[in-house]
Design an enzyme around this catalytic site. Structure first.
Site, PDB file in Angstrom:
ATOM      1  N   GLY A  75       5.015   2.456   1.490  1.00 18.44           N
ATOM      2  CA  GLY A  75       6.013   3.307   0.847  1.00 18.44           C
ATOM      3  C   GLY A  75       6.374   4.488   1.734  1.00 18.44           C
ATOM      4  O   GLY A  75       7.542   4.803   1.928  1.00 18.44           O
ATOM      5  N   ASP A  76       5.340   5.131   2.286  1.00 18.95           N
ATOM      6  CA  ASP A  76       5.586   6.286   3.164  1.00 18.95           C
ATOM      7  C   ASP A  76       6.445   5.865   4.355  1.00 18.95           C
ATOM      8  O   ASP A  76       7.383   6.558   4.738  1.00 18.95           O
ATOM      9  CB  ASP A  76       4.258   6.851   3.692  1.00 18.95           C
ATOM     10  CG  ASP A  76       3.431   7.471   2.570  1.00 18.95           C
ATOM     11  OD1 ASP A  76       4.021   7.743   1.499  1.00 18.95           O
ATOM     12  OD2 ASP A  76       2.218   7.670   2.753  1.00 18.95           O
ATOM     13  N   SER A 114       0.837  -1.201   0.000  1.00 21.82           N
ATOM     14  CA  SER A 114       0.000   0.000   0.000  1.00 21.82           C
ATOM     15  C   SER A 114       0.868   1.245   0.000  1.00 21.82           C
ATOM     16  O   SER A 114       2.072   1.187   0.232  1.00 21.82           O
ATOM     17  CB  SER A 114      -0.897   0.001   1.229  1.00 21.82           C
ATOM     18  OG  SER A 114      -0.118   0.304   2.372  1.00 21.82           O
ATOM     19  N   LYS A 115       0.211   2.362  -0.241  1.00 22.80           N
ATOM     20  CA  LYS A 115       0.892   3.647  -0.238  1.00 22.80           C
ATOM     21  C   LYS A 115       1.559   3.862   1.123  1.00 22.80           C
ATOM     22  O   LYS A 115       2.652   4.388   1.207  1.00 22.80           O
ATOM     23  CB  LYS A 115      -0.148   4.728  -0.506  1.00 22.80           C
ATOM     24  CG  LYS A 115       0.404   6.114  -0.562  1.00 22.80           C
ATOM     25  CD  LYS A 115      -0.663   7.076  -1.047  1.00 22.80           C
ATOM     26  CE  LYS A 115      -0.954   8.199  -0.082  1.00 22.80           C
ATOM     27  NZ  LYS A 115       0.158   8.809   0.590  1.00 22.80           N
ATOM     28  N   ARG A 116       0.876   3.398   2.169  1.00 22.56           N
ATOM     29  CA  ARG A 116       1.424   3.596   3.514  1.00 22.56           C
ATOM     30  C   ARG A 116       2.769   2.878   3.708  1.00 22.56           C
ATOM     31  O   ARG A 116       3.643   3.378   4.393  1.00 22.56           O
ATOM     32  CB  ARG A 116       0.418   3.144   4.580  1.00 22.56           C
ATOM     33  CG  ARG A 116       0.016   4.302   5.475  1.00 22.56           C
ATOM     34  CD  ARG A 116      -1.116   3.960   6.397  1.00 22.56           C
ATOM     35  NE  ARG A 116      -2.350   3.721   5.643  1.00 22.56           N
ATOM     36  CZ  ARG A 116      -3.173   2.704   5.873  1.00 22.56           C
ATOM     37  NH1 ARG A 116      -2.892   1.818   6.809  1.00 22.56           N
ATOM     38  NH2 ARG A 116      -4.269   2.568   5.167  1.00 22.56           N
TER      39      ARG A 116
END
Ligand code: GLU
Length: 503
Positions: A266-267, A262-264
């Site tokens: 990556g963050d 998920s994008k999270r």
């Protein structure tokens, strides 16, 4: 007659394309190209509530950046357009009607409130409410109501949806290019809505109608659509249309832990999950992209190709052309593919090595001019020396600044280790040796300096380490004599003298 291969990538423009989406597009592209087929982009934007401005342009830009452009799609009509479902709205109702006529679908008039109450009642008993053969007779629809009631409801414009009538007591034999044969008991299926009360088709109907009208031969998409396969096949059968081949690609999983990338993730871990940078039009929040992080598109494509596929050999570095030749949909794995950000960097490093020096020189020139550095040095010579330690073009500066600027600071640890009491005297002596060298070629400098060190019967490190500190500022960098020769005699001596003074 051999069939023309036609595949489609069918994203919904609800935000930036995640790299998982790019992987789906890539596998479609590879499959199309290796079969001389057509790669189509279809924008599935029937759900206007989830429409995000700029997402469609983003998708096109991302495909173009990866060098996997579509052959047919918005703005590129191949005779099967329009390619945005919002522009095809008028097409779908007749197909829903056709299914009603042949008994494969029915009108349902149940209000959202009624269904909500039923759902809650079921939940309270620990059950899940499914609208299907078990209860459709007790609900308000054209199967349970009399003909007159149905006609009267329709005439009085009572809101309705059209539902698919899932068969009872059948075993479906489905087939997937990657997963093989799949058996499904139709009793577990619900009567999915095909057409909504707002006059728009649902994903399922629009998707099947468009795949049919666009003569799609192979549906290659993410595993999250596998649960829809049974309904889709049943729809093809209900229409009496030829069924395309299906291939459901494995999920891309988090680097650590369980679940989808998920994008999270990556963050949290500091890697991009999007091909290009994206700024959310509502929140103004910016997410990083592979392009802006300095990745080469060919590295990203190569990295994505190995998420769920491998050629079965040792080879890992592939150009797009090679992938087109070697990719094999039958070799795609069923199991989810763990995303590894370090491996992504490795692919980037490998592809950077394959860039020709002239191309890198051009990019390096731009970096230098940004730093206001004018130089008469041959950049190609420098790049050839430092390239192998670079992952990104931006690394080139960190690996080479000492060719252009004399050190202004000295690495403390290095100084402590290598700059001793007798070093200044030795360095003075060294400058005199260097002064006497007329041909300042790498080889000549090396021979002279090494000869002198040997003659003095001292360890090489006693000279080479402080000399490196003087020229580079630390104990890092490529061959010292190469550096000295490149920056020239005057600069070499000047740097040694500077260092004696400063340390
Ligand atoms: N619109 C769907 C998506 O966003 C397409 C699924 C399919 O390829 O059938 O992924």
């Amino acid at each position: 007659m051999t069939q023309d291969i036609r595949v489609r990538f069918a994203p919904s423009p609800t935000g930036p394309l995640h790299i998982g989406g790019v992987r789906t597009a890539l596998f479609n592209y590879l499959f199309a190209k290796q079969n001389n087929g057509t790669f189509i982009l279809r924008i599935e934007d029937t759900d206007q509530n989830r429409y995000v401005k700029g997402a469609e342009t983003y998708i096109e830009n991302a495909l173009n950046w990866c060098s996997i452009p579509f052959d047919e799609g918005p703005g590129k009509d191949g005779g099967f357009g329009p390619y945005r479902q919002s522009e095809r709205k008028h097409l779908y109702k007749q197909y829903a009607d056709q299914l009603i006529q042949n008994g494969a679908a029915y009108y349902a008039f149940d209000t959202p409130e009624t269904l909500d109450t039923l759902r809650k009642e079921n939940e309270a008993q620990g059950k899940t409410f499914i609208y299907n053969w078990q209860n459709r007779d007790q609900l308000t629809n054209s199967l349970s109501l009399s003909n007159e009631d149905v006609v009267s409801k329709l005439n009085s414009n009572e809101p309705f949806v059209i539902r698919f009538k899932s068969p009872q007591n059948e075993t479906l034999h489905l087939s997937d290019e990657i997963r093989g044969n799949i058996k499904i008991d139709t009793n577990i299926l619900d009567d999915k809505i095909l057409f909504k009360s707002d006059g728009m088709p649902t994903y399922h109907l629009a998707n099947i109608v468009d795949d049919h009208l666009m003569k799609i031969t192979h549906v290659i998409r993410g595993e999250e659509w596998l649960p829809s396969l049974a309904l889709h096949v049943l729809l093809y059968k209900a229409f009496d249309w030829e069924i395309p081949k299906f291939a459901h690609l494995p999920l891309i999983l988090k680097p650590v832990g369980k679940g989808k990338l998920s994008k999270r993730d990556g963050d949290k871990m500091g890697f991009p999950v999007f091909p290009l940078q994206w700024t959310d039009p509502k929140t103004n929040e910016t997410s990083s992209g592979y392009k802006e992080a300095g990745y080469l598109p060919e590295a990203v494509v190569n990295m994505l190709s190995f998420l769920g596929w491998n050629p079965g050999t040792e080879q890992e570095i592939y150009s797009l052309e090679e992938l087109i030749k070697e990719f094999d949909i039958k070799r795609v794995n069923k199991a989810g593919a763990k995303f590894d950000p370090e491996k992504a960097k490795w692919f980037q490093q490998q592809h950077l090595q394959q860039q020709d020096t002239a191309t890198l020189s051009k990019q390096f020139e731009a970096i230098l001019s940004e730093k206001n550095i004018a130089t008469s040095l041959h950049l190609t010579t420098i790049i050839d020396v430092i390239k192998e330690r670079a992952t990104f073009v931006n690394d080139l500066w960190d690996l080479s600044h000492f060719y252009f600027l004399s050190p202004t600071e000295y690495d403390e640890k290095a100084v402590k280790k290598a700059w001793k009491e007798d070093t200044p005297n030795l360095m003075h002596e060294l400058t005199r040796i260097l002064e006497d060298i007329s041909d300042f070629s790498e080889e000549n400098v090396s021979n002279n300096v090494k000869g002198w060190i040997k003659g003095k019967e001292i360890g090489f490190g006693k000279i080479m380490m402080p000399l490196r500190i003087a020229l580079v500022g630390s104990l890092q960098g490529p061959d010292l004599f190469q550096i000295a020769s490149l920056i020239g005699k005057k600069e070499t001596i000047k740097r040694i003298e500077n260092t004696i003074e400063k340390l």
